[in-house]
Design a protein around this motif. Sequence first.
Motif, PDB file in Angstrom:
ATOM      1  N   ILE A   1       0.833  -1.208   0.000  1.00  0.00           N
ATOM      2  CA  ILE A   1       0.000   0.000   0.000  1.00  0.00           C
ATOM      3  C   ILE A   1       0.865   1.254   0.000  1.00  0.00           C
ATOM      4  O   ILE A   1       0.628   2.200  -0.766  1.00  0.00           O
ATOM      5  N   VAL A   2       1.896   1.263   0.855  1.00  0.00           N
ATOM      6  CA  VAL A   2       2.775   2.433   0.940  1.00  0.00           C
ATOM      7  C   VAL A   2       3.509   2.648  -0.383  1.00  0.00           C
ATOM      8  O   VAL A   2       3.612   3.776  -0.894  1.00  0.00           O
ATOM      9  N   LEU A   3       4.031   1.566  -0.951  1.00  0.00           N
ATOM     10  CA  LEU A   3       4.750   1.686  -2.221  1.00  0.00           C
ATOM     11  C   LEU A   3       3.830   2.137  -3.350  1.00  0.00           C
ATOM     12  O   LEU A   3       4.223   2.939  -4.200  1.00  0.00           O
ATOM     13  N   ALA A   4       2.590   1.621  -3.354  1.00  0.00           N
ATOM     14  CA  ALA A   4       1.640   2.029  -4.392  1.00  0.00           C
ATOM     15  C   ALA A   4       1.326   3.515  -4.289  1.00  0.00           C
ATOM     16  O   ALA A   4       1.267   4.221  -5.308  1.00  0.00           O
ATOM     17  N   ALA A   5       1.133   3.998  -3.073  1.00  0.00           N
ATOM     18  CA  ALA A   5       0.857   5.428  -2.882  1.00  0.00           C
ATOM     19  C   ALA A   5       2.050   6.263  -3.337  1.00  0.00           C
ATOM     20  O   ALA A   5       1.888   7.294  -4.012  1.00  0.00           O
ATOM     21  N   GLY A   6       3.262   5.811  -2.973  1.00  0.00           N
ATOM     22  CA  GLY A   6       4.446   6.539  -3.398  1.00  0.00           C
ATOM     23  C   GLY A   6       4.603   6.565  -4.906  1.00  0.00           C
ATOM     24  O   GLY A   6       4.920   7.600  -5.499  1.00  0.00           O
ATOM     25  N   ALA A   7       4.346   5.412  -5.557  1.00  0.00           N
ATOM     26  CA  ALA A   7       4.470   5.350  -7.015  1.00  0.00           C
ATOM     27  C   ALA A   7       3.427   6.224  -7.691  1.00  0.00           C
ATOM     28  O   ALA A   7       3.700   6.855  -8.725  1.00  0.00           O
ATOM     29  N   ALA A   8       2.212   6.275  -7.135  1.00  0.00           N
ATOM     30  CA  ALA A   8       1.174   7.130  -7.716  1.00  0.00           C
ATOM     31  C   ALA A   8       1.583   8.600  -7.666  1.00  0.00           C
ATOM     32  O   ALA A   8       1.302   9.376  -8.589  1.00  0.00           O
ATOM     33  N   LEU A   9       2.278   8.985  -6.593  1.00  0.00           N
ATOM     34  CA  LEU A   9       2.652  10.391  -6.415  1.00  0.00           C
ATOM     35  C   LEU A   9       3.890  10.772  -7.220  1.00  0.00           C
ATOM     36  O   LEU A   9       3.961  11.880  -7.766  1.00  0.00           O
ATOM     37  N   ILE A  10       4.868   9.865  -7.318  1.00  0.00           N
ATOM     38  CA  ILE A  10       6.133  10.281  -7.940  1.00  0.00           C
ATOM     39  C   ILE A  10       6.011  10.441  -9.444  1.00  0.00           C
ATOM     40  O   ILE A  10       6.876  11.071 -10.068  1.00  0.00           O
ATOM     41  N   HIS A  11       4.945   9.906 -10.050  1.00  0.00           N
ATOM     42  CA  HIS A  11       4.782  10.121 -11.483  1.00  0.00           C
ATOM     43  C   HIS A  11       4.208  11.503 -11.806  1.00  0.00           C
ATOM     44  O   HIS A  11       4.346  11.967 -12.949  1.00  0.00           O
TER      45      HIS A  11
END
Length: 409
Positions: A383-393
């Motif tokens: 969940i944390v990684l998915a949120a981070g990936a959604a934001l860094i793009h």
Amino acid sequence: MSQPRTRAAMWVILLAAAGTFALSMGVRQTMGLFLSPLNTSTGLGLASISLAFAFGQLWWGITQPFAGIVADRIGAGRVLLAGALMVAVGTFITPYMTSTAGLLLAIGILGAGGAGMAGPAVLMAAATRLIPPGRQGIATGIVNAGGSTGQFLLAPLAAALMVGIGWVGAMQAMALLVLLCLPAAWVLRGHSQHPQHPGAAAAPPRLGTREAIVQALRDPGYRLLAAGFFVCGFHVAFLATHLPGVVEACGLPTQWAGWALSLLGFFNIVGSVAMGWAVGRWRMKSLLSLVYATRGIAVLLFLLAPKTGPVVLLFSAVMGVTFLSTVPPTAGLVAKFFGPANMATLFGIVMLTHQVGGFLGAWLGGAVFQATGRYDWVWYADIVLAAGAALIHLPIREARPVRAAPATA
């Protein structure tokens, strides 16, 4: 090779690339079915045999940037030819390997390395170079769906052959099946110095491989893209490796695991083609953010929901739609930022970050479950990684796609 000017020629190219990916990836993905027979035959133990499989995951990623460099210099056709032959040889000799080193050679170096050479970095670059610009989004989606189609079709075929002719015959039949993609090497021959499709925009002056890599690594958008693909690899490898264990931990019968894996593969095809269609209509960075956000929300809802069979199947379907739908926009952004000249090399490097994430996802899934008896902490990390990936793009600089004006009579 003359550039494709007709719809029929375009479909020949797409079928060649997607078919190659279907066979190379499909055969590679069936290897898990042979783990137990290999263990019984060799007596090496699951840990030693699993080491060969885990090394293959990493080697598949390491191979791709180097295969991309060679393809950019001497042509995709020769690389695909060598890759297909390596997969066939590695798979064919695996039953004769009786040591861990032998399995590392057959499964890891030859099989996985050949699949990396005949993998998405080279195939996506070839399709991008040969397909008209307006069709490149759907083209990458179709090529990407080829890998899932191969897994979807070849896994039950391999299982049926194991019952009919034994595991050795089944594995060697899979090896011979790979050779069917050899004609595709001729269709996809050529390299980035050859003229592109006549409709393509003028490419920037070609850089040497080292200069192209240095330029890409200095680009913040490229680095963010690679970081996001690392997260994708973590998600994908964890699910592919541990979804049966997750189903078992939910207290469900074994058949639910088989259905979950089947839905994961089927909806991966749907997601790949749908994403290929969407790439030409919306900004690719926004599509990537949407995919990663969807994954995170799906995992959170799965953790909160009762662990029933239908819930597991619904979760598998949603994750299947997002499973590898990140590939078309990721490949599309690499091509958009740097052009086709070093596409195979630069996308190969991004694929390497994907497989590093995949290695960690597969390994940590088992380590966490062994330590705690649950997968919860891996889901939290997901969940944390998915949120981070959604934001860094979101900070990636990408112009909105230009919509073609409707044709006039």
